[in-house]
Design an enzyme around this catalytic site. Structure first.
Site, PDB file in Angstrom:
ATOM      1  N   TRP A  17      44.671  29.881  46.908  1.00 42.11           N
ATOM      2  CA  TRP A  17      44.152  31.188  47.345  1.00 42.11           C
ATOM      3  C   TRP A  17      44.110  32.165  46.189  1.00 42.11           C
ATOM      4  CZ3 TRP A  17      42.448  34.288  51.361  1.00 42.11           C
ATOM      5  CH2 TRP A  17      42.637  35.666  51.197  1.00 42.11           C
ATOM      6  N   ASP A  20      42.918  39.831  44.441  1.00 39.99           N
ATOM      7  CA  ASP A  20      42.582  40.806  43.387  1.00 39.99           C
ATOM      8  C   ASP A  20      42.677  40.303  41.944  1.00 39.99           C
ATOM      9  OD1 ASP A  20      43.160  42.067  45.766  1.00 39.99           O
ATOM     10  OD2 ASP A  20      44.760  43.304  44.969  1.00 39.99           O
ATOM     11  N   ASP A 156      50.234  48.591  42.916  1.00 37.11           N
ATOM     12  CA  ASP A 156      49.058  48.336  42.090  1.00 37.11           C
ATOM     13  C   ASP A 156      48.969  49.271  40.881  1.00 37.11           C
ATOM     14  OD1 ASP A 156      48.674  46.637  44.228  1.00 37.11           O
ATOM     15  OD2 ASP A 156      47.095  47.834  45.158  1.00 37.11           O
ATOM     16  N   GLU A 208      44.448  51.415  47.738  1.00 33.18           N
ATOM     17  CA  GLU A 208      44.954  50.298  46.936  1.00 33.18           C
ATOM     18  C   GLU A 208      44.221  50.226  45.596  1.00 33.18           C
ATOM     19  OE1 GLU A 208      46.222  46.943  50.157  1.00 33.18           O
ATOM     20  OE2 GLU A 208      44.072  47.043  49.797  1.00 33.18           O
TER      21      GLU A 208
HETATM   22  C1  FRU Z   1      44.619  44.417  47.725  1.00 34.52           C
HETATM   23  C2  FRU Z   1      46.118  44.155  47.876  1.00 34.52           C
HETATM   24  C3  FRU Z   1      46.924  44.975  46.901  1.00 34.52           C
HETATM   25  C4  FRU Z   1      48.191  44.185  46.783  1.00 34.52           C
HETATM   26  C5  FRU Z   1      47.654  42.785  46.833  1.00 34.52           C
HETATM   27  C6  FRU Z   1      48.593  41.791  47.467  1.00 34.52           C
HETATM   28  O1  FRU Z   1      43.824  43.353  48.067  1.00 34.52           O
HETATM   29  O2  FRU Z   1      46.493  44.413  49.216  1.00 34.52           O
HETATM   30  O3  FRU Z   1      47.116  46.305  47.290  1.00 34.52           O
HETATM   31  O4  FRU Z   1      48.878  44.459  45.597  1.00 34.52           O
HETATM   32  O5  FRU Z   1      46.456  42.819  47.564  1.00 34.52           O
HETATM   33  O6  FRU Z   1      48.090  40.494  47.322  1.00 34.52           O
END
Ligand code: FRU
Length: 493
Positions: A17, A20, A156, A208
């Site tokens: 999988w 980001d 993030d 995010e």
């Molecule tokens: C965005 C998110 C981020 C987080 C990550 C976790 O897609 O939700 O905010 O760090 O994915 O996988």
């Protein structure tokens, strides 16, 4: 490796999988792209930082994950910079290296007064470092450099150097706003401001994956600061989307130049999320390059791929331009894409007065043309031969209205509810405009006017051979400067 929806040109993990992009950085002649990665299944799980490198942004070489989840937490999204002068003191004297800022996520169990046990999620900002970009160590065994401040959504971190005030700046999303931190040694961080209340698009979920950078306006010497923010749900056409703000930033405070309620979307498709820009490109050529997860939280877990799940959009170069409606951020495909493609002979065009069909031998294809719309005319752009995916264009009051339609049923709950769409967007462009369409297995990316506006969508056609049909409902089809290019063969990245 070969499966029906494995893209040829787009980055995917060999298995497992991916969400980001993380820690995008250029170092020692290589682009490093890390990413949210769960190697053991094709659904989201304990997050690692997967790792790939490239010298041209198109062909990627997969390496061992850089960061692994452990008792200090899962490794959520973040960024990386080159610590050229060993400001952090984490490298050998006189040496430089990469610092990666990430969020650790833990869910300790807490016992309430009545004896019930609940999970109390904590997110904190952490640091990892690497002198060669290949082997990684968590700083202080994964202890936070910015501890949790109580908000369960605090994540993030994106770090950048602010030249005017000579400090490092970190933007972190916290609930539904962005926090700004400053540091001079990259280890101690001080909260200096917040931005976001009553600005831009909000929904139930947290903001995010922020990013912050300065850009020069095309055609003049002025610059603006751009703050990019993802919203996981409630975007312009449902689900996740990436908005941005244009303003100024003095090293502490971001000042939005647009009306607080105005919302600017970086892309008008359904599958463009968590956009991040590469750091330390100055050493290369100073472009503002971005990578973006090509998916949507609404249905990402049920995409019909087999060995892997998740892909990145074609890396793009951002530009800031004056549109009819004000300053906007545009994004063109990186110039390296054209080098990877070869031009098609034009005899594959079947043409008449009102319609044209293009079939390419290539497995992935890029089509470019200038289109001119007559008054009241509808231009229909159909993709793939047997799957309802199309765009329509017609003149509108302030420009051109684009209708985007995609339908698909996969026999799974979330994707069957959320994947199909039919929506319209009015773009501030003239009735003569350029379309550039990149079709790969599993996705289409439509750029208008060299990337002034874009639509990025996953597409799972029955027959994935790239084909395009353009037609008009009345009058004649006015196309010029048609170009078809593509790439043969198996997956290249
Ligand atoms: C965005 C998110 C981020 C987080 C990550 C976790 O897609 O939700 O905010 O760090 O994915 O996988």
């Amino acid at each position: 490796m070969s499966e029906q929806y494995r893209p040829i040109l787009h980055m995917t993990p060999s298995s497992g999988w991916m969400n980001d992009p993380n820690g995008l950085v250029y170092f020692n002649g290589q682009y490093h792209q890390f990413y949210q990665y769960h190697p053991h299944t094709t659904v989201w799980g304990p997050m690692h930082w997967g790792h790939k490198t490239s010298t041209d942004l198109i062909h990627w070489h997969e390496l061992e994950p850089a960061l692994y989840p452990d008792e200090s937490g899962m490794c959520f999204s973040g960024s990386a910079i080159v610590d050229w002068h060993n400001t952090s003191g984490l490298f050998e004297t006189g040496k430089s290296g990469i610092l990666a800022f990430y969020t650790s996520f833990i869910q300790p169990k807490v016992t309430l007064a009545d004896g019930t046990e609940i999970e109390d999620p904590i997110q904190q900002q952490c640091l990892a470092f690497s002198q060669d970009g290949m082997t990684w160590k968590k700083y202080a065994d994964g202890a936070p450099i910015i501890p949790s401040r109580g908000n369960p959504d605090f994540r993030d971190p994106k770090v950048t150097w602010h030249e005017d005030s000579q400090a490092w700046v970190m933007v972190v999303s916290c609930g539904q706003h962005i926090e700004f931190y400053r540091s001079t040694d990259l280890l101690d961080w001080r909260l200096v401001s917040e931005f976001g209340y009553r600005h831009g698009a909000h929904s139930k979920g947290p903001w995010e994956c922020p990013d912050l950078f300065e850009m020069q306006i095309e055609g003049n010497d002025e610059t603006r600061w751009v703050l990019v923010v993802g919203i996981g749900e409630g975007a312009h056409c449902g689900g996740a989307g990436t908005q941005y703000f244009i303003g100024d930033f003095d090293g502490e405070t971001f000042n939005n130049h647009n009306h607080p309620e105005s919302v600017l979307w970086l892309d008008f498709g359904r599958d463009y999320y968590a956009t991040q820009s590469f750091s330390d490109i100055a050493e290369q050529d100073g472009r503002r390059l971005v990578s973006t997860w090509m998916s949507n939280h609404q249905y990402s877990l049920e995409l019909p791929t087999l060995a892997f799940r998740g892909s990145m959009a074609m890396p793009r170069e951002l530009f800031l331009f004056e549109s009819k409606a004000g300053l906007r951020v545009g994004q063109r495909f990186v110039k390296e894409l054209n080098k990877a493609l070869s031009l098609d002979a034009q005899e594959n065009l079947l043409n008449d007065e009102q319609a044209i069909s293009i079939y390419s031998q290539h497995k992935a294809m890029k089509f470019t043309a200038d289109c001119t719309l007559d008054e009241k005319q509808i231009l229909h752009l159909n993709l793939y031969q047997d799957t309802p995916v199309f765009f329509e264009f017609k003149r509108a009051e302030k420009g051109v209205e684009v209708r985007s339609v995609r339908r698909g049923q996969f026999g799974k709950e979330l994707i069957d509810v959320h994947f199909s769409h039919d929506y319209r967007v009015e773009l501030p462009v003239d009735s003569k405009f350029q379309v550039e369409l990149l079709i790969d297995k599993g996705s289409i990316e439509l750029l208008i006017n060299g990337g002034q506006f874009s639509f990025t969508n996953l597409v799972y056609a029955k027959n994935t051979d790239a084909s395009i049909a353009l037609s008009v409902d009345s009058g004649s089809l006015k196309l010029s400067n048609i170009e078809v290019a593509g790439l043969m063969g198996e997956k290249s990245c």
